[in-house]
Design an enzyme around this catalytic site. Structure first.
Site, mmCIF file in Angstrom:
data_model
loop_
_atom_site.group_PDB
_atom_site.id
_atom_site.type_symbol
_atom_site.label_atom_id
_atom_site.label_comp_id
_atom_site.label_asym_id
_atom_site.label_seq_id
_atom_site.Cartn_x
_atom_site.Cartn_y
_atom_site.Cartn_z
ATOM 1 N N GLU A 90 0.828 -1.205 0.000
ATOM 2 C CA GLU A 90 0.000 0.000 0.000
ATOM 3 C C GLU A 90 0.861 1.253 0.000
ATOM 4 O O GLU A 90 1.963 1.261 0.541
ATOM 5 C CB GLU A 90 -0.845 0.036 1.280
ATOM 6 N N CYS A 104 3.151 8.333 1.822
ATOM 7 C CA CYS A 104 3.529 7.342 2.834
ATOM 8 C C CYS A 104 3.738 6.028 2.089
ATOM 9 O O CYS A 104 2.814 5.521 1.457
ATOM 10 C CB CYS A 104 2.413 7.230 3.867
ATOM 11 N N CYS A 111 5.096 -7.773 7.367
ATOM 12 C CA CYS A 111 6.094 -7.345 8.349
ATOM 13 C C CYS A 111 6.307 -8.471 9.353
ATOM 14 O O CYS A 111 5.367 -9.152 9.736
ATOM 15 C CB CYS A 111 5.644 -6.083 9.075
ATOM 16 N N CYS A 115 3.667 -6.459 15.726
ATOM 17 C CA CYS A 115 3.030 -5.545 16.684
ATOM 18 C C CYS A 115 1.531 -5.863 16.695
ATOM 19 O O CYS A 115 0.903 -5.966 15.638
ATOM 20 C CB CYS A 115 3.288 -4.105 16.277
ATOM 21 N N CYS A 118 -1.324 -3.811 14.741
ATOM 22 C CA CYS A 118 -1.024 -3.380 13.375
ATOM 23 C C CYS A 118 -1.515 -4.405 12.357
ATOM 24 O O CYS A 118 -1.194 -5.595 12.456
ATOM 25 C CB CYS A 118 0.482 -3.176 13.242
ATOM 26 N N CYS A 333 -2.073 1.555 8.216
ATOM 27 C CA CYS A 333 -1.083 0.677 7.605
ATOM 28 C C CYS A 333 -1.590 -0.759 7.468
ATOM 29 O O CYS A 333 -1.975 -1.384 8.433
ATOM 30 C CB CYS A 333 0.150 0.768 8.503
#
Ligand code: SAH
Ligand code: SF4
Length: 356
Positions: A90, A104, A111, A115, A118, A333
């Protein structure tokens, strides 16, 4: 087919020389690509038509395929790109009243940092993006802005992925943003979850690029519960690396703090944060949580946000509440990818692109 967006100036000059054209033509093409930022070879109006045709036949501009796009009523544009191997990333463009146009961009597909709040962390890790794939996300927004007479002014590496887990790719992309798109280092921000060795390495680069640290909690117990990487690099080591950065660079450091109701938004947490950061040349960005399907927390209520900021003020720590832009278009995100894949869950692109 040759992707011209992956060529530096020398490589372009070499190609054009091989084609029997002068260096002057390479200069013109470079200028069209990165100054005028045209999106087609037809737009390169001062080139001989033979050269234009050859460019059209043998080269292309970029490798990202637009899979989905959503525009928010606040001017935010969010895109989902499909990479050559079927991965998705994205990129978001935010427009501000003061003429800032901030892209951004993502540094990884997925990832590995996990976390808990997220959406990208909830997907797991697929792969690092190449420097060119990172750069191109900004390039494509710069191009669209140029078409309406505007310029991309800022880039933040705050999309999907952890930039310092893809250190080489991210830094090479940052260098291209400066050299090819002409962005000043101070207009670029790298955000990290806190990979201590790379924070130190970044400080040693001697760049004026801004650094943001995703802090989110002021005690190891709470931070480890939200950000698993804290078990490897606890707060004391993280803050030592931050101090190293501010001393070495002479620059202020930013901390990101996602406020989760009843979790990290209490006056006690604010006090602990104030004690932790006291004396450091820093700034805190407070962002109410963007709810995700994989996490049950809620954004803090307005009153609690203000109390939190006020307490930091008592410690002399400047804090700004950031508005969640594009909240109506899944601009958090990793959230657009999650939504699009859910919407298309009957299609082949769905589950096999999600890491286990
Ligand atoms: N991996 C890097 C950069 C990408 S995340 C990092 O973690 O810093 C960019 C920022 O968005 C981080 O501060 C991250 O903690 C925050 N973030 C992630 N999910 C969020 C959510 N659901 N609501 C609010 N902020 C979120
Ligand atoms: Fe990765 Fe950043 Fe999301 Fe954490 S917040 S999982 S580091 S993208």
């Amino acid at each position: 087919m040759i992707d011209l967006y992956t060529f530096n100036k020398q490589a372009l000059e070499k190609l054009i020389a091989e084609w029997g054209d002068s260096r002057f033509r390479a200069d013109q093409i470079w200028n069209w690509l990165y100054e005028h930022r045209v999106s087609t070879f037809a737009g390169m109006t001062n080139l001989p038509s033979g050269l234009r045709q050859r460019l059209e036949a043998e080269t292309r501009l970029g490798s990202l395929e637009l899979e989905d796009e959503q525009a928010s009523h606040d001017g935010t544009v969010k895109r989902l790109y499909r990479l050559h191997d079927g991965q998705f990333v994205e990129a978001v463009l935010m427009e501000y009243d003061d003429d800032r146009r901030t892209a951004c961009i993502s540094t990884q597909a997925g990832c590995a940092m996990g976390c808990v709040f997220c959406a990208t962390g909830q997907m797991g890790f697929a792969r690092n993006l190449t420097a060119d794939e990172i750069f191109e996300q900004a390039m494509l927004y710069a191009r669209d802005l140029a078409a309406r007479g505007e310029r991309l002014s800022n880039v933040v590496l705050m999309g999907m992925g952890e930039p310092f887990h893809n250190y080489e790719g991210s830094m090479a992309a940052v260098r291209r943003l400066m050299s090819d798109l002409g962005l000043g280092a101070r207009h670029i921000t790298v955000s990290t979850v806190g990979l201590v060795p790379m924070i130190r390495q970044f400080a040693d680069e001697g760049l004026q690029v801004k650094l943001a640290i995703s802090l989110h909690a002021a005690t190891d117990e709470e931070r480890s519960a939200l950000l698993p990487i804290n078990r490897k690099y606890p707060l004391e080591e993280l803050l030592a690396a931050c101090r190293y950065y501010t001393q070495k660079s002479g620059r202020r450091i930013s901390f990101e703090w996602t406020l989760i109701q009843g979790e990290n938004d209490t006056p006690e947490q604010a006090e602990k944060l104030g004690q932790l950061l006291r004396g450091l040349n820093c700034h805190v960005n407070v962002i109410p949580l963007n709810p995700t399907t994989g996490y049950g927390g809620h954004p803090s209520a307005q009153g609690r946000i203000q109390t939190f900021v006020d307490i930091l003020g008592e410690y002399g720590i400047p804090a700004t509440v950031r508005i969640r832009r594009g909240i109506d278009i899944d601009a958090g995100c990793g959230q657009l990818k999650a939504t699009v894949l859910k919407r298309r869950s009957g299609r082949a692109v769905s589950d096999d692109t999600l890491p286990e």
